[in-house]
Design a protein around this motif. Structure first.
Motif, PDB file in Angstrom:
ATOM      1  N   ASP A   5       0.805  -1.226   0.000  1.00 53.54           N
ATOM      2  CA  ASP A   5       0.000   0.000   0.000  1.00 53.54           C
ATOM      3  C   ASP A   5       0.836   1.273   0.000  1.00 53.54           C
ATOM      4  O   ASP A   5       0.291   2.373   0.065  1.00 53.54           O
ATOM      5  N   ARG A  62      -2.225   5.037  -4.369  1.00 58.21           N
ATOM      6  CA  ARG A  62      -3.602   5.471  -4.595  1.00 58.21           C
ATOM      7  C   ARG A  62      -4.564   4.361  -4.160  1.00 58.21           C
ATOM      8  O   ARG A  62      -4.346   3.196  -4.503  1.00 58.21           O
ATOM      9  N   THR A 108      -7.560   1.787  -4.205  1.00 59.45           N
ATOM     10  CA  THR A 108      -8.265   1.126  -5.302  1.00 59.45           C
ATOM     11  C   THR A 108      -9.750   1.446  -5.194  1.00 59.45           C
ATOM     12  O   THR A 108     -10.226   1.948  -4.165  1.00 59.45           O
ATOM     13  N   GLU A 109     -10.497   1.150  -6.240  1.00 58.06           N
ATOM     14  CA  GLU A 109     -11.927   1.426  -6.226  1.00 58.06           C
ATOM     15  C   GLU A 109     -12.648   0.642  -5.144  1.00 58.06           C
ATOM     16  O   GLU A 109     -13.692   1.076  -4.665  1.00 58.06           O
ATOM     17  N   ARG A 130      -6.063  -0.236  -0.339  1.00 56.74           N
ATOM     18  CA  ARG A 130      -4.832   0.343  -0.883  1.00 56.74           C
ATOM     19  C   ARG A 130      -4.345  -0.528  -2.023  1.00 56.74           C
ATOM     20  O   ARG A 130      -4.466  -1.748  -1.992  1.00 56.74           O
ATOM     21  N   ALA A 131      -3.778   0.107  -3.019  1.00 55.08           N
ATOM     22  CA  ALA A 131      -3.246  -0.634  -4.184  1.00 55.08           C
ATOM     23  C   ALA A 131      -2.076  -1.491  -3.778  1.00 55.08           C
ATOM     24  O   ALA A 131      -1.394  -1.247  -2.841  1.00 55.08           O
TER      25      ALA A 131
END
Length: 154
Positions: free
Chosen positions: A116, A146, A148-149, A153-154
């Motif tokens: 993340d 960023r 994620t939708e 966390r990405a």
């Protein structure tokens, strides 16, 4: 909001304006770096500095203030810093000097253990009012990726 994905090596920015006061130089030195050339005109006159000068550590603190003020204006998903590298005090900083910063992103690295987040390194150069560099350092910043939708966390 600036995230890890938005960081681009080579990006440059300029920020800050900090006027160095004699009172602050002496107060800082009295508390944290009480060497005579930071406290007394006569003692300073007998040294390389020639007159009362700010402690390098005080210069670093003034730079940190400018960095934080810049982060208030240019929001980022920052997570602090594990440190700095290659700190150099190039010229004395004197009462009456007006400092400013220029920064360049050197590189960025995704975290291997924390998916993340990532880190980035910036070279910060501090200039006085005569555009003379007075300090350089490489700052390491930790920053979120960023979201994620899905809200993770990405």
């Amino acid at each position: 909001m600036l995230y890890f994905e938005d960081i681009q090596p080579g990006t440059k920015s300029a920020f800050g304006c900090y006027e160095v006061s004699r009172k602050e130089v002496i107060e800082f030195a009295s508390k944290y770096d009480p060497q005579p050339f930071h406290l007394d005109d006569d003692a300073a006159a007998k040294t390389y500095f020639g007159k009362v000068s700010a402690s390098g550590w005080h210069t670093g603190a003034m730079v940190m203030r400018m960095v934080v003020e810049n982060m208030k204006t240019n929001k980022q998903a920052g997570l602090g810093s594990p440190g700095i590298d290659e700190l150099r005090w190039l010229k004395p900083v004197y009462p009456g000097d007006v400092l400013r910063c220029e920064s360049e992103i050197v590189d960025k690295t995704p975290s291997r253990s924390r998916p993340d987040m990532g880190s980035f390194r910036s070279k910060i150069t501090v200039f006085n009012q005569d555009d003379e560099p007075v300090m350089t350092m490489k700052s390491i910043g930790l920053i979120r990726k960023r979201p994620t939708e899905a809200g993770q966390r990405a």
